[in-house]
Design a protein around this motif. Structure first.
Motif: not given
Length: 483
Positions: A96, A99-100, A102-104, A106, A135, A139, A142-143, A146
């Protein structure tokens, strides 16, 4: 892979030679008594600086209390099929936390890891427990799409695997550099940390390995919204990055841009949730530390010498020697400090040492020697337990089912690092640590202070069914020290 690795996660090629450029400095560390601890630190001679160092951000906050929020959380990975009591203290899961982060992200993600094996194919294993690793790899891939810049530093020499992770990442636009620590220091890059958007940080025991997420017991810390700490850690990352260039040479001294305003003598001060914290980062080996950076060994010895009541240590390996020298050398620096604390100041010492199928039985006599000092009659308390992760039906997964933690908590501070406790890790190998000293009202201390949470995690493990007193070991199929 060969048996010279006692664990895939930590140990490196043992056929290295000590550089003839090493010299020994004798540093006398004072403590509260008139007696001192004599510390021998090997420092490598440093060639001239490379010319193309990149610009680094300055650390903010200065010597005042930082305005960053700097919220901290303990991070853990508990191997599959290990169960604790329902009310047990548990950190955020490593999966977690990663993944958190990576998701945040920018803008920028920088990752340091000894090696990369995020899929089962990397080690010729077919296991559904590699799904979280796959997973994470996806991620990371894919960065760049983005518009997030990703940089990775890893070690040469490293662990021998069939991993294609870095090849895949490079094809997706990730920048990768391999640092030849074997040539630079006769060691490896063993640091494990993330920096996200120059404000979020992860430091801990976990490499970029799917087993770290599901098959190995890991511990770390994530620090959010703490740009001062993140930018300071970025200086360490940047030192690796520039040394990953072809034909790089170690600078002497490191340029001023690598200096830090945050260290043992001037920690970063932050306050959040009624918890006041003082933080600083440590580094090794000495040749990668400018004078302003507190060295990892210096911090560990200081923490031990300042403990007044208790000292709890959880490490995968404990050897008062240089394990990877040929010939090996006796290196009792940390061992002496522990004995001094227990004998002179009656500090209660508890040590939780990992034992798995791949542990080196050579560790046993050193642990027995240390434990032999335990003497309730004389009020000397040194207790040692071995922590054994049950293998169960996971025996087909190599170099797993092990407690990989590397931390210490005392009545004064918490320390979370990336190194095992033997000489090589502090003399020739790259590692980092985070030292945290906190103050808070008692109810908040137990629930929101990371220092209090870390003590609770240690107690949970110490009193669990997985911890066995050294004297009670007997024969255990999952612990090589019992054979």
């Amino acid at each position: 892979m060969t048996s010279t690795y006692s664990s895939l996660h930590d140990n490196y090629v043992s056929n290295k030679r000590r550089s003839t450029s090493c010299v020994t400095l004798v540093v006398v560390l004072g403590c509260l008594t008139v007696l001192g601890i004599v510390l021998a630190i090997a420092v490598l001679e440093r060639p001239p600086a490379p010319k193309d160092h990149e610009t680094l951000p300055e650390v903010g906050c200065g010597s005042d209390i930082c305005t960053d929020q700097c919220s901290m959380a303990l991070v853990e990975s508990i191997p599959q099929h290990m169960k604790f009591k329902p009310n047990a203290t548990l950190g955020i899961s490593l999966e977690k936390a990663w993944k958190d982060l990576l998701s945040m992200a920018t803008n920028q993600v920088d990752v340091s890891s000894f090696y990369w094996t995020l899929t089962g194919e990397d080690i010729n294993v077919n296991s559904s427990s590699d799904i979280p690793g796959r997973e994470i790899l996806k991620e990371l891939e894919e960065l760049p799409s983005r518009n997030v810049s990703v940089r990775v530093v890893t070690s040469v020499p490293s662990v021998r695997t069939n991993s294609t992770d870095l090849k895949i990442l490079k094809e997706k636009g990730v920048q990768v550099r391999k640092v030849n620590f074997g040539r630079l220091t006769q060691g490896v890059l063993h640091s494990k940390f993330w920096i996200v958007d120059r404000k979020h940080v992860f430091i801990g025991s976990a490499n970029m390995d799917w087993r770290a997420l599901t098959q190995v017991k890991e511990l770390g810390v994530v620090v959010y919204n703490c740009s001062s700490l993140a930018k300071d850690l970025l200086k360490i990352f940047q030192s690796y990055w520039v040394m990953g260039q072809p034909n790089s040479t170690l600078p002497q001294p490191w340029p001023a841009k690598y200096d830090t305003a945050i260290n043992k003598h001037h920690p970063l001060q932050v306050k959040a949730d009624n918890v006041s914290s003082r933080l600083y980062l440590t580094g090794s080996p000495p040749s990668f530390c400018p004078p302003s950076r507190t060295q990892d060994l210096e911090a560990i010895l200081s923490i031990i010498s300042e403990a007044q009541h208790y000292m709890d240590v959880a490490v995968m390996e404990y050897f008062p020697i240089t394990r990877f020298d040929k010939p090996q050398r006796y290196w009792p620096v940390i061992d002496d400090a522990i004995r001094t604390a227990a004998f002179e100041r009656r500090v209660k010492v508890r040590m939780l040492i990992s034992c798995g199928r791949d542990s080196d039985p050579g560790m046993l006599p050193f642990l027995q020697s240390l434990a032999s000092m335990d003497s309730p009659r004389q009020d000397i308390s040194i207790e040692i337990k071995l922590y054994i992760v049950p293998v169960g039906n996971q025996s087909d997964i190599p170099y797993s089912r092990v407690n990989h933690n590397k931390y210490m908590v005392t009545d004064k501070v918490a320390y979370i690092g990336t190194s095992n406790w033997s000489g090589d890790y502090y003399l020739t190998t790259a590692g980092v640590g985070l030292v945290i000293s906190q103050h808070a009202p008692h109810p908040i201390w137990e629930t929101k202070a990371l220092q209090g949470q870390l003590r609770a995690v240690f107690d949970r493990d110490w009193f669990s069914e997985f911890a066995v007193h050294l004297a009670d070991l007997g024969h255990h199929p999952d612990c090589a020290l019992s054979r």
